[in-house]
Write an enzyme that holds these catalytic residues in place. Structure first.
Site, short mmCIF file in Angstrom:
data_model
loop_
_atom_site.label_atom_id
_atom_site.label_comp_id
_atom_site.label_asym_id
_atom_site.label_seq_id
_atom_site.Cartn_x
_atom_site.Cartn_y
_atom_site.Cartn_z
CB SER A 156 4.39 -27.15 10.10
OG SER A 156 5.40 -26.53 10.86
CB SER B 105 39.92 -52.35 1.63
OG SER B 105 39.50 -53.54 2.29
CG HIS C 1 1.58 -20.35 18.40
ND1 HIS C 1 2.36 -19.46 17.72
CD2 HIS C 1 0.46 -20.55 17.65
CE1 HIS C 1 1.74 -19.11 16.59
NE2 HIS C 1 0.58 -19.78 16.53
CG ASP C 2 6.68 -21.96 15.85
OD1 ASP C 2 5.52 -21.54 15.74
OD2 ASP C 2 7.33 -22.43 14.88
NE ARG D 211 -1.00 -24.06 7.51
CZ ARG D 211 0.12 -23.55 7.96
NH1 ARG D 211 0.10 -22.43 8.66
NH2 ARG D 211 1.28 -24.14 7.76
CG HIS E 21 23.84 -50.82 -25.26
ND1 HIS E 21 22.50 -50.57 -25.06
CD2 HIS E 21 24.11 -50.41 -26.52
CE1 HIS E 21 21.98 -50.06 -26.17
NE2 HIS E 21 22.94 -49.94 -27.07
CB THR F 99 -1.21 -14.63 10.15
OG1 THR F 99 -1.55 -15.93 10.63
CG2 THR F 99 -0.53 -14.79 8.79
CB SER F 100 2.02 -17.93 12.66
OG SER F 100 1.43 -17.78 13.92
NE ARG G 54 31.10 -39.36 7.82
CZ ARG G 54 32.07 -39.96 8.50
NH1 ARG G 54 32.16 -39.76 9.80
NH2 ARG G 54 32.95 -40.73 7.91
CD GLN H 109 -2.86 -19.52 8.59
OE1 GLN H 109 -2.32 -20.54 9.01
NE2 GLN H 109 -3.94 -19.00 9.13
#
Length: 485
Positions: A335, A290, A87-88, A330, A160, A112-113, A21, A242
């Site tokens: 995630s 409205s 495991h992505d 970690r 105020h 590593t990932s 949107r 990590q």
């Protein structure tokens, strides 16, 4: 065109309104799957290039194959691999290897990932700031033009939310601008403070890379430096677990939350001014305020900003809690949370800046209403000036004070009890006691004499602080923005 039934299927699933949107195409792309996984592939390429340059047995042919397939992502295959492997990162390693059979053996070598995950996040955060900063600068520029135009126009001040001494329309706008200038500095600083995670290995010790380079510490350090430079960063964090420290995310979302607070305050002021009929946001020719009350001109843009700014301000709680519960090197409970809060913070900031730019480019001022409100309140504020003028004309300060006290209370009763106009000055004119200063009343009631140095403050502030801060963004100021919805 969607295939038959496809559009219906899309409408049957929840879609975040931040993207469907409101958000700009460029910010939506920044947090897209294509940007994410394309960046993963580039990071694998940078790693292979750097490892090759430092002597690892990687061929030009392997590098060229990776370069040729950076954007050739089979998302369907990747989804199938992730469903199977759970495991992505490994799913995309396999998907990349599928179209790069010659380079398959060296993709993700030693990494590593979080090499691709965290470093991509840092790239996306940096790029997100680079999208927001020109938009914020444009808002400041539009408001600066407005402040300059109305620097001298007296307006009733409020403390105020009660009538106070006069200010000017431009000076009040400068209060908004000053907050946004602080946000501009904060966003610039947060962006510039970002570092790359770099090439650190599974627990941040670089042990895998030290093994690859047979104990040569200098080559491991150079590998980290080379990849960091290829990704467009000047520095990498010297120590990581990590992951990079999740306190970094706190700093990022804190400045965005602060921006949200600024915009909420500005748009609340505009909503209050709209109620007073002094200033309104743009209202289009065919716009409906409205469904039941055709006469209404609701400040819907400002209300949208306030609504989304509230969401933006709350998002900083996510990284605060995430950083607090990261165990040792970690845990993975960061995630899923980060997938949501980081993207939503930038998308929301993007939306409210675009909306505020639209508002600031079409603000409508009603001088006659502003003047009328001043006439209602200024007579009471001018009482001290009247007393001083009477004393200079030979009157007694205490006698004058008592006379004014009685007349002002009578005028206040007309306003509050009878709903009439403030007739205090008419009462002063009708009282022979004040005849020595009757000719001075017009000058004593000149609104510009009650605004102090407001016009001068506006001019000095815009010249010395605001315009210089916008210089780096001059080429990106662009034209007016139109909202899709």
């Amino acid at each position: 065109m969607a295939a038959p039934g496809e559009e219906q299927d899309v409408m049957a699933r929840y879609r975040s309104p931040l993207v469907s949107r409101y958000a700009s195409a460029e910010m939506a792309y920044n947090f897209s799957e294509r940007k994410k996984f394309g960046t993963w592939r580039r990071l694998w390429l940078y790693l292979a290039q750097a490892e090759k340059s430092l002597g690892l047995p990687i061929t030009d042919e392997q590098i060229q194959e990776m370069e040729a397939n950076l954007d050739n992502i089979d998302f369907k295959l990747a989804a199938e691999e992730e469903k199977k492997l759970r495991h992505d990162v490994m799913a995309h390693v396999h998907t990349f290897a599928h179209c790069c059979p010659k380079a398959a053996a060296i993709i993700h070598l030693g990494a590593t990932s979080c090499y691709v995950g965290d470093n991509t996040d840092l790239i996306v955060l940096r790029d997100g700031f680079n999208l927001l900063l020109p938009k914020l600068a444009r808002v400041i520029s539009r408001l600066a033009d407005f402040a300059e135009k109305y620097a001298d126009m007296p307006a009733l001040g409020f403390t105020h939310y009660q009538p106070a001494q006069l200010t000017t329309v431009g000076k009040r706008c400068c209060l908004w601008i000053q907050d946004l200038c602080m946000d501009l500095q904060n966003l610039e600083r947060a962006r510039d403070d970002l570092r790359f995670r770099g090439v650190k290995g599974t627990t941040g010790t670089q042990a895998s890379f030290l093994q690859l380079f047979e104990g040569d510490h200098s080559k491991v350090e150079e590998l980290d430096r080379l990849v960091t430079a290829k990704a467009g960063f000047k520095r990498a964090y010297m120590v990581t677990g990590q992951t990079y420290s999740r306190k970094v995310d706190i700093g990022v979302l804190a400045v965005l939350a602060s921006l949200g607070a600024s915009i909420h305050k500005i748009c609340t002021d505009i909503r209050l001014l709209a109620n007073l009929k002094e200033i309104e946001e743009p209202f289009e020719k065919d716009q409906i305020g409205s469904s039941a009350m055709p006469y209404k001109r609701n400040p819907m843009r400002s209300e949208r900003c306030c609504s989304l700014a509230r969401h933006l301000m709350t998002l900083v709680m996510d990284p605060l809690q995430t950083a607090a519960v990261q165990w040792f090197e970690r845990t993975l409970d960061d995630s899923a949370n980060r997938r949501v809060c980081l993207a939503e913070a930038f998308l929301t900031a993007d939306i409210i800046l675009s909306t505020l730019q639209n508002i600031s480019e079409g603000l409508v001022v009603y001088p006659k209403v502003i003047e009328r409100r001043i006439r209602q309140e200024l007579p009471f504020m001018a009482t001290e000036n009247i007393i001083m003028a009477m004393v200079k004309a030979g009157g007694n300060r205490q006698d004058c004070h008592e006379k004014i006290r009685v007349l002002s209370q009578q005028a206040a009763a007309v306003v509050k009890q009878e709903g009439g106009d403030n007739d205090f000055i008419a009462r002063v004119r009708a009282d022979p006691y004040f005849s020595p200063i009757h000719k001075q009343l017009e000058s004593l009631l000149d609104p510009s004499s009650f605004t102090g140095r407001a016009p001068q403050q506006v001019a000095k502030f815009l010249k010395e602080e605001v315009r210089p801060a916008l210089i780096p963004y001059q080429s990106k100021m662009g034209g007016k923005i139109e909202l899709a919805l």
